[in-house]
Enzyme design. Structure first.
Site, mmCIF file in Angstrom:
data_model
loop_
_atom_site.group_PDB
_atom_site.id
_atom_site.type_symbol
_atom_site.label_atom_id
_atom_site.label_comp_id
_atom_site.label_asym_id
_atom_site.label_seq_id
_atom_site.Cartn_x
_atom_site.Cartn_y
_atom_site.Cartn_z
ATOM 1 N N ARG A 161 72.620 67.476 0.258
ATOM 2 C CA ARG A 161 73.739 68.221 0.851
ATOM 3 C C ARG A 161 73.270 69.435 1.656
ATOM 4 O O ARG A 161 73.918 70.487 1.666
ATOM 5 C CB ARG A 161 74.741 68.688 -0.220
ATOM 6 C CG ARG A 161 75.444 67.574 -0.971
ATOM 7 C CD ARG A 161 76.322 66.746 -0.042
ATOM 8 N NE ARG A 161 77.166 65.815 -0.770
ATOM 9 C CZ ARG A 161 76.807 64.573 -1.082
ATOM 10 N NH1 ARG A 161 75.625 64.101 -0.742
ATOM 11 N NH2 ARG A 161 77.645 63.778 -1.707
ATOM 12 N N SER A 235 84.246 66.511 -2.542
ATOM 13 C CA SER A 235 83.670 67.383 -3.581
ATOM 14 C C SER A 235 83.678 68.821 -3.087
ATOM 15 O O SER A 235 83.162 69.098 -1.992
ATOM 16 C CB SER A 235 82.222 66.996 -3.871
ATOM 17 O OG SER A 235 82.116 65.661 -4.272
ATOM 18 N N GLU A 331 80.339 73.162 -1.619
ATOM 19 C CA GLU A 331 79.743 72.240 -0.653
ATOM 20 C C GLU A 331 80.310 72.438 0.756
ATOM 21 O O GLU A 331 79.566 72.462 1.730
ATOM 22 C CB GLU A 331 79.963 70.790 -1.110
ATOM 23 C CG GLU A 331 79.354 69.800 -0.143
ATOM 24 C CD GLU A 331 79.859 68.380 -0.336
ATOM 25 O OE1 GLU A 331 79.425 67.736 -1.293
ATOM 26 O OE2 GLU A 331 80.670 67.915 0.497
HETATM 27 P P1 FAD Z 1 83.545 69.323 9.805
HETATM 28 O O1 FAD Z 1 84.249 69.528 8.524
HETATM 29 O O2 FAD Z 1 84.319 69.434 11.052
HETATM 30 O O3 FAD Z 1 82.321 70.339 9.875
HETATM 31 C C1 FAD Z 1 81.436 70.504 8.795
HETATM 32 C C2 FAD Z 1 80.300 71.455 9.236
HETATM 33 O O4 FAD Z 1 79.548 70.858 10.259
HETATM 34 C C3 FAD Z 1 80.824 72.780 9.819
HETATM 35 O O5 FAD Z 1 79.916 73.797 9.453
HETATM 36 C C4 FAD Z 1 80.773 72.553 11.323
HETATM 37 O O6 FAD Z 1 80.584 73.768 12.024
HETATM 38 C C5 FAD Z 1 79.565 71.641 11.452
HETATM 39 N N1 FAD Z 1 79.619 70.706 12.571
HETATM 40 C C6 FAD Z 1 80.551 69.732 12.758
HETATM 41 N N2 FAD Z 1 80.240 69.019 13.854
HETATM 42 C C7 FAD Z 1 79.110 69.562 14.372
HETATM 43 C C8 FAD Z 1 78.282 69.264 15.499
HETATM 44 N N3 FAD Z 1 78.555 68.254 16.338
HETATM 45 N N4 FAD Z 1 77.183 70.037 15.718
HETATM 46 C C9 FAD Z 1 76.878 71.048 14.884
HETATM 47 N N5 FAD Z 1 77.628 71.394 13.816
HETATM 48 C C10 FAD Z 1 78.716 70.639 13.561
HETATM 49 N N6 FAD Z 1 80.459 64.069 2.150
HETATM 50 C C11 FAD Z 1 79.385 63.405 1.655
HETATM 51 O O7 FAD Z 1 78.232 63.773 1.946
HETATM 52 N N7 FAD Z 1 79.537 62.334 0.830
HETATM 53 C C12 FAD Z 1 80.751 61.874 0.466
HETATM 54 O O8 FAD Z 1 80.851 60.909 -0.284
HETATM 55 C C13 FAD Z 1 81.909 62.552 0.972
HETATM 56 N N8 FAD Z 1 83.147 62.144 0.618
HETATM 57 C C14 FAD Z 1 84.237 62.818 1.086
HETATM 58 C C15 FAD Z 1 85.511 62.365 0.704
HETATM 59 C C16 FAD Z 1 86.642 63.009 1.172
HETATM 60 C C17 FAD Z 1 87.998 62.513 0.736
HETATM 61 C C18 FAD Z 1 86.522 64.112 2.049
HETATM 62 C C19 FAD Z 1 87.737 64.792 2.593
HETATM 63 C C20 FAD Z 1 85.268 64.582 2.423
HETATM 64 C C21 FAD Z 1 84.112 63.936 1.945
HETATM 65 N N9 FAD Z 1 82.811 64.343 2.294
HETATM 66 C C22 FAD Z 1 81.712 63.662 1.824
HETATM 67 C C23 FAD Z 1 82.614 65.542 3.142
HETATM 68 C C24 FAD Z 1 82.701 65.262 4.654
HETATM 69 O O9 FAD Z 1 83.429 64.108 4.933
HETATM 70 C C25 FAD Z 1 81.325 65.145 5.301
HETATM 71 O O10 FAD Z 1 80.568 66.304 5.072
HETATM 72 C C26 FAD Z 1 81.420 64.914 6.820
HETATM 73 O O11 FAD Z 1 80.149 64.660 7.354
HETATM 74 C C27 FAD Z 1 82.058 66.103 7.552
HETATM 75 O O12 FAD Z 1 82.327 65.679 8.884
HETATM 76 P P2 FAD Z 1 83.363 66.457 9.801
HETATM 77 O O13 FAD Z 1 83.227 65.898 11.174
HETATM 78 O O14 FAD Z 1 84.708 66.420 9.208
HETATM 79 O O15 FAD Z 1 82.757 67.930 9.758
HETATM 80 N N1 EPU Z 2 83.199 62.855 -13.871
HETATM 81 C C1 EPU Z 2 83.941 63.568 -14.791
HETATM 82 N N2 EPU Z 2 85.226 63.887 -14.459
HETATM 83 C C2 EPU Z 2 85.788 63.527 -13.285
HETATM 84 C C3 EPU Z 2 85.034 62.799 -12.351
HETATM 85 C C4 EPU Z 2 83.732 62.482 -12.670
HETATM 86 O O1 EPU Z 2 83.459 63.903 -15.866
HETATM 87 O O2 EPU Z 2 86.965 63.876 -13.078
HETATM 88 C C5 EPU Z 2 81.800 62.518 -14.207
HETATM 89 C C6 EPU Z 2 81.666 61.074 -14.696
HETATM 90 O O3 EPU Z 2 80.804 61.065 -15.791
HETATM 91 C C7 EPU Z 2 80.997 60.365 -13.531
HETATM 92 C C8 EPU Z 2 80.171 61.496 -12.909
HETATM 93 O O4 EPU Z 2 80.971 62.657 -13.083
HETATM 94 O O5 EPU Z 2 80.197 59.314 -13.962
HETATM 95 C C9 EPU Z 2 79.880 61.289 -11.431
HETATM 96 O O6 EPU Z 2 81.132 61.075 -10.733
HETATM 97 P P1 EPU Z 2 81.169 60.365 -9.304
HETATM 98 O O7 EPU Z 2 80.472 59.053 -9.362
HETATM 99 O O8 EPU Z 2 82.554 60.415 -8.816
HETATM 100 O O9 EPU Z 2 80.225 61.292 -8.442
HETATM 101 P P2 EPU Z 2 80.188 62.880 -8.204
HETATM 102 O O10 EPU Z 2 78.865 63.377 -8.705
HETATM 103 O O11 EPU Z 2 81.374 63.547 -8.736
HETATM 104 C C10 EPU Z 2 79.027 62.601 -5.888
HETATM 105 C C11 EPU Z 2 79.166 63.210 -4.537
HETATM 106 C C12 EPU Z 2 80.298 62.528 -3.774
HETATM 107 C C13 EPU Z 2 79.945 61.046 -3.635
HETATM 108 C C14 EPU Z 2 79.801 60.451 -5.027
HETATM 109 C C15 EPU Z 2 79.350 59.006 -4.980
HETATM 110 C C16 EPU Z 2 78.399 65.481 -4.679
HETATM 111 C C17 EPU Z 2 78.765 66.919 -4.701
HETATM 112 N N3 EPU Z 2 79.412 64.617 -4.630
HETATM 113 O O12 EPU Z 2 80.212 62.919 -6.613
HETATM 114 O O13 EPU Z 2 80.369 63.090 -2.478
HETATM 115 O O14 EPU Z 2 80.947 60.352 -2.932
HETATM 116 O O15 EPU Z 2 78.806 61.195 -5.772
HETATM 117 O O16 EPU Z 2 78.019 58.969 -4.599
HETATM 118 O O17 EPU Z 2 77.212 65.152 -4.682
HETATM 119 C C18 EPU Z 2 81.385 64.821 -1.204
HETATM 120 O O18 EPU Z 2 80.236 65.248 -0.990
HETATM 121 O O19 EPU Z 2 82.400 65.359 -0.710
HETATM 122 C C19 EPU Z 2 81.557 63.648 -2.054
HETATM 123 C C20 EPU Z 2 82.752 63.131 -2.347
#
Ligand code: FAD
Ligand code: EPU
Length: 339
Positions: A161, A235, A331
């Site tokens: 991250r 997250s 994050e």
């Molecule tokens: P923004 O939110 O618009 O920007 C994020 C940052 O990047 C800001 O600091 C912005 O200034 C910068 N930025 C954006 N575009 C550019 C550019 N072109 N050049 C330079 N800087 C830039 N993330 C994960 O890693 N794994 C996940 O599983 C995951 N699951 C998600 C689930 C949900 C429901 C949501 C809402 C978010 C999740 N995210 C996850 C977080 C997010 O989707 C990612 O970090 C994604 O890459 C952000 O993209 P964005 O275009 O929306 O960025």
């Molecule tokens: N858990 C709980 N309570 C909850 C949810 C989860 O106790 O309400 C525990 C469970 O034991 C579960 C563990 O947490 O097994 C891990 O949960 P999950 O698989 O949902 O993954 P996470 O660690 O919570 C991370 C990333 C997610 C990514 C998933 C799948 C981070 C900060 N988050 O979540 O990324 O999608 O793994 O790989 O690393 C994001 O970055 O926005 C994001 C959604």
């Protein structure tokens, strides 16, 4: 290039938080960069899909919304093909397109919201895979020196991250495109908890990239709140990464705390579990809440402000610290231009 004064940013962030900007500039092609006003990090902001951002204040200057698009296969050799994508591409659509081209590598990263250009910012990761495993280079416009620059993978300094663009030199480089090295020969990566079961086929030879992508999509839809229904940014905290001594102490006290190996001998522990253990899952402070569905996700139940969500995140941090002695690091990008 499109420009509009005093826009509301509410529909441009997945938290659905109200905020305004002095100006919104939308980049549609690389030539638009040449007419950009100079970028001031103390007042201006780069924005993609707004899915990893919390507006705790308005943006006094200009929001630059990057929609430079395009995707193509630019090379092919042996088992690999190279794909170039514009920063304005929708990430999930890009993943599906690569699968349609018969290329694998992105399937575990399906359904992550946002634009492609933000993917390197925090080295997006999910279901056991990070962007770092396929990224070859990033091309960006240097906002300080007004020139193009290309970074190879080590120069991007990707880690869990994090990247050079997120922490060492934030707001200096506007990412315009990147190059990925994808595979024509598929090796499924199904070790993340629950993924193999969701794929539901024990013989790896039958599993295609599309099958894995569909399984990841189903898991994500079940586990995470949908931002189009309830505002959130995924997250809200990173999973803490501890040294072996810290991890041993903590898991001695809390044997059920989920943990995974991380980079260089460190241990990642589950922030969601710690938050749930503190009894905070489902907590509401006005319209700001901890999701009932997933403890690591903060949600906007309606008209929470960015400041209210930030107050809730401070409460979560302090309760987790008092029980576990661990600091939870947010994050998403917290936008706060108030002095
Ligand atoms: P923004 O939110 O618009 O920007 C994020 C940052 O990047 C800001 O600091 C912005 O200034 C910068 N930025 C954006 N575009 C550019 C550019 N072109 N050049 C330079 N800087 C830039 N993330 C994960 O890693 N794994 C996940 O599983 C995951 N699951 C998600 C689930 C949900 C429901 C949501 C809402 C978010 C999740 N995210 C996850 C977080 C997010 O989707 C990612 O970090 C994604 O890459 C952000 O993209 P964005 O275009 O929306 O960025
Ligand atoms: N858990 C709980 N309570 C909850 C949810 C989860 O106790 O309400 C525990 C469970 O034991 C579960 C563990 O947490 O097994 C891990 O949960 P999950 O698989 O949902 O993954 P996470 O660690 O919570 C991370 C990333 C997610 C990514 C998933 C799948 C981070 C900060 N988050 O979540 O990324 O999608 O793994 O790989 O690393 C994001 O970055 O926005 C994001 C959604």
């Amino acid at each position: 290039m499109k420009a509009s004064p005093n826009p509301s940013l509410r529909t441009l962030n997945t938290f659905g938080v109200e905020a305004s900007a002095g100006f919104l500039v939308t980049l549609e092609c690389e030539e638009d960069l040449l007419s950009l006003p100079s970028f001031d990090p103390a007042a201006d902001l780069l924005l993609g899909g707004g899915s990893n951002i919390l507006f705790a204040s308005d943006v006094p200057g200009t929001v630059i919304h990057n929609r430079i698009s395009g995707r193509q296969i630019v090379g092919s050799r042996g088992d690999f093909a190279w794909v170039e994508a514009g920063a304005g591409e929708n990430w999930h659509q890009l993943v599906l397109w690569t699968l349609d081209q018969g290329l694998s590598g992105l399937e575990n990263l399906s359904l992550i919201p946002g634009q492609a250009g933000a993917a390197p910012i925090q080295n997006i990761g999910a279901y056991g895979v990070e962007l770092a495993s396929v990224l070859e280079s990033v091309t960006a416009w240097d906002l300080q020196r007004n020139r193009w620059v290309t970074f190879d993978l080590p120069q991007c300094e990707l880690s869990y991250r994090d990247s050079r663009f997120k922490s060492r030199e934030p707001d200096r480089y506007l990412i315009t495109s990147f190059r990925l090295r994808l595979s024509k020969r598929f090796t499924p990566r199904l070790d993340y908890a629950g993924l193999r079961e969701e794929v539901g086929q024990s013989d790896a030879a039958d599993v295609s990239p599309r099958v894995v992508s569909d399984a990841v999509v189903r898991l994500r839809r079940r586990k995470l709140p949908d931002p189009s229904v309830t505002g959130n940014a995924g997250s809200f905290f990173k999973n803490p990464v501890l040294n072996p001594e810290q991890a041993e102490r903590l898991t001695g006290l809390f044997p059920d705390l989920p943990k995974w190996p991380s980079d260089s001998n460190e241990i990642k522990v589950s922030a969601a579990w710690m938050i749930e253990h503190c009894g905070l899952k489902g907590l509401r402070m006005g319209d700001a809440g901890v999701s009932k569905q997933h403890a690591l996700v903060l949600v906007n139940h309606g008209s929470a402000s960015g400041k209210e969500l930030l107050d809730l995140s401070s409460r979560v941090q302090s309760e987790v610290y008092s029980v576990f002695g661990v600091h939870l690091e947010p994050e998403p990008r917290i936008v706060n231009f108030t002095p």
